[in-house]
Design an enzyme around this catalytic site. Structure first.
Site, PDB file in Angstrom:
ATOM      1  N   LYS A   1       0.814  -1.215   0.000  1.00 13.47           N
ATOM      2  CA  LYS A   1       0.000   0.000   0.000  1.00 13.47           C
ATOM      3  C   LYS A   1       0.849   1.267   0.000  1.00 13.47           C
ATOM      4  CE  LYS A   1      -2.982  -2.981  -0.154  1.00 13.47           C
ATOM      5  NZ  LYS A   1      -3.493  -3.335  -1.475  1.00 13.47           N
TER       6      LYS A   1
ATOM      7  N   GLU B   1      -1.431   8.267   7.833  1.00 15.03           N
ATOM      8  CA  GLU B   1      -2.303   9.052   6.954  1.00 15.03           C
ATOM      9  C   GLU B   1      -3.243   9.873   7.812  1.00 15.03           C
ATOM     10  OE1 GLU B   1      -4.665   6.859   4.136  1.00 15.03           O
ATOM     11  OE2 GLU B   1      -2.927   6.257   2.960  1.00 15.03           O
TER      12      GLU B   1
ATOM     13  N   HIS C   1     -15.455  -4.189   7.129  1.00 13.84           N
ATOM     14  CA  HIS C   1     -14.714  -4.172   5.861  1.00 13.84           C
ATOM     15  C   HIS C   1     -15.221  -5.195   4.852  1.00 13.84           C
ATOM     16  CE1 HIS C   1     -12.159  -1.127   7.491  1.00 13.84           C
ATOM     17  NE2 HIS C   1     -11.864  -1.888   8.535  1.00 13.84           N
TER      18      HIS C   1
ATOM     19  N   ARG D   1      -7.928  -7.238  -9.657  1.00 12.57           N
ATOM     20  CA  ARG D   1      -8.714  -8.438  -9.972  1.00 12.57           C
ATOM     21  C   ARG D   1     -10.111  -8.027 -10.398  1.00 12.57           C
ATOM     22  NH1 ARG D   1      -9.314  -7.521  -4.344  1.00 12.57           N
ATOM     23  NH2 ARG D   1     -11.507  -7.058  -3.988  1.00 12.57           N
TER      24      ARG D   1
END
Ligand code: MV4
Length: 506
Positions: free
Chosen positions: A125, A208, A243, A300
């Site tokens: 990431k 972040e 999530h 994907r």
């Protein structure tokens, strides 16, 4: 530049390295294109639909995925034995494993997806963030790679609180840790690094700024071997629990044509920055002022791809296969026109009245809704056993309408028509959501399902008038499709309400 490891090779037989509904979806696309299919199955999948539907099927091992669907060598071996020239990984399992794409390449088998190099960069990431940022893609304010704890502590005040500590190897919400004030930060860094090291074998972390009250909106992109890139608009994926997405729709309530065009162009830049090939998705956070920030790229095909198919008319899986065969994209950007509205409900075997506890057992009876505007992608059948070995998705119920209102009305109708016995499902959750004025008026963010939505109580209706007003304002501001609002109760008057709103907003 990536080291470009992609095979340009035609194929007329393909191995599906997956199971369930997505295996069926891939086999269907192959049928339409005249590609022979090879299925693989574990012990518990002997009678599965994808096994019966494929042209050939090979046993791959015990039920536990790590001994079957995740064993790269077995899949390569079966591809070789069956003469399959390509492998489609679907989603989950090996779909985002760079070493699998690499193994296919080395065996001379076409991997229906991007190169191992693209998967590797986007899988990290922090690296993904740096790479797309260098290509001009907006990322959430955060720290650069290679900082030690002292430097991270120093960088924090400039970002402003709250802050999220994220793991480079994380993604999908794994290894994230919120920090609300400076005196929590040092401890959080130590804990997050230790957690990331244990979970991923990589303790790299970064900071972040936390973007609060934001939506998760993603852009579908397609790229061929001839340097053509297009995007297929956005999907609204804010309705998640732990999530896991539960409802997706396209288009998004908050994205107008100008924003769509900007996000689409940015998504293509992100894909280009890793020489991306095939279908991929760029995830963005969109804040309440409609600023958008790159979050991650999914390399994907995604569970929720059907909502995009329904509003664009593009068969994404067919397009994946054409791309893998070396063909050009069938669409230029100007050919992609959005029409109507699509909503997907993920029907899971779980108990929404008992903290969404997974429900296992045999599906004794199942009757699926059909009719106008209804699509079902499913891998189950009467006699199918829901086990704890694989994900609890029974089917995806996708409804289309000319307007958001029509799509919602069809979803309500389809959810009522759905019959299943033997396992508990989250159908009541979806029915409750289709009654929620916040859902109906499009007023939700990524926290909505977990923080403001309860199966045991009705939402307070004090915001109803505000919701109606917001809907009208949004509409006047040029939203292309209509929105509806309605009070909470699912009684006859409510139905009258709905169709009236639906008509009014056309
Ligand atoms: C965030 C965020 C807020 N601010 N990053 C969650 C999964 C992973 N893709 C990143 N995630 C988030 N990153 C910043 N800087 C909020 C989330 C987030 C989230 C994102 C999308 C969908 C649902 C979510 C639920 C909780 C947190």
């Amino acid at each position: 530049m990536m080291s470009d490891q992609l095979l340009a090779k035609n194929f007329d037989k393909l191995l599906v390295a997956n199971r369930g509904e997505i295996a069926m979806r891939i086999i269907r696309a192959c049928r339409e294109l005249g590609i022979l299919t090879v299925a693989v199955y574990s012990d518990v999948d002997r009678n599965a639909l994808h096994v019966r539907y494929a042209d050939e099927a090979y046993f791959i091992g015990p039920p536990a995925a790590r001994e079957s669907y995740l064993v790269i060598d077995k899949l390569i071996d079966i591809a070789n034995r069956s003469g399959a020239g390509a492998i489609h990984p679907g989603y989950g399992f090996l779909a985002e494993r760079a070493d699998f794409a690499q193994a296919c390449f080395e065996a001379g088998i076409v991997f229906v997806g991007p190169s191992a190099g693209s998967i590797r960069v986007m899988g990290d990431k922090l690296q993904a963030r740096q790479t797309v940022k260098a290509a001009g893609v907006p990322v959430v304010p955060g720290t650069d790679p290679g900082l030690d704890d002292g430097q991270l502590l120093q960088a924090a005040p400039d970002l402003g609180y709250p802050i999220l500590v994220k793991a480079a190897a994380g993604g999908g919400g794994k290894g994230m840790r919120p920090v609300y004030e400076f005196n929590q930060l040092a401890n959080a860094l130590v804990a997050a690094r230790r957690e990331a090291e244990a979970a991923f074998g990589d303790g790299t972390i970064y900071l972040e700024k936390m973007i609060s009250e934001s939506r998760h909106i993603e852009i579908q992109v397609l790229a061929d071997r001839h340097g053509n890139y297009i995007h297929l608009g956005e999907r609204e994926c804010s309705l998640q629990r732990r999530h896991q997405k539960v409802i997706e729709e396209a288009p998004s309530f908050v994205v107008d044509e100008a924003l769509r065009q900007r996000m689409g162009e940015v998504a293509i830049s992100a894909a280009r920055s890793v020489d991306y090939l095939n279908a991929g998705t760029i995830e963005f956070l969109v804040d309440k002022d409609k600023n958008f920030y790159f979050l991650e790229m999914n390399t994907r095909v995604q569970v929720e791809h059907p909502v995009t198919e329904l509003i664009t008319g593009v068969d994404i899986v067919q397009e994946q296969l054409r791309i893998a065969r070396g063909r050009k994209l069938r669409y230029r950007q100007e050919d992609v026109k959005l029409r109507g509205w699509a909503i997907e409900c993920r029907i899971n075997a779980e108990d929404p009245y008992n903290d969404y506890l997974p429900s296992t057992g045999t599906i004794t009876t199942i009757r699926l809704p059909t009719g106008p505007g209804v699509r079902i992608d499913s891998g189950v059948y009467p006699g199918y056993e829901v086990t704890a070995y694989y994900d609890p998705l029974i089917s995806k119920l996708i409804c289309f309408g000319e307007t958001r209102g029509e799509a919602v009305l069809r979803m309500r109708r389809a959810l009522e028509e759905y019959r299943i016995m033997g396992v508990k499902t989250n159908i009541p959750f979806h029915q409750h959501m289709m009654d929620s004025h916040r859902f109906l008026s499009g007023q939700f963010d990524t926290k909505f399902v977990e923080d403001r939505f309860s199966m045991s109580e009705r939402e307070a209706s004090d915001n109803l008038e505000a919701a109606i007003l917001a809907t009208l304002v949004a509409h006047r501001q040029g939203q292309q499709a209509s929105q509806i609002v309605a009070p909470g109760d699912r009684d006859t008057s409510n139905w009258k309400w709905l169709s009236r709103w639906e008509r009014l907003h056309r």
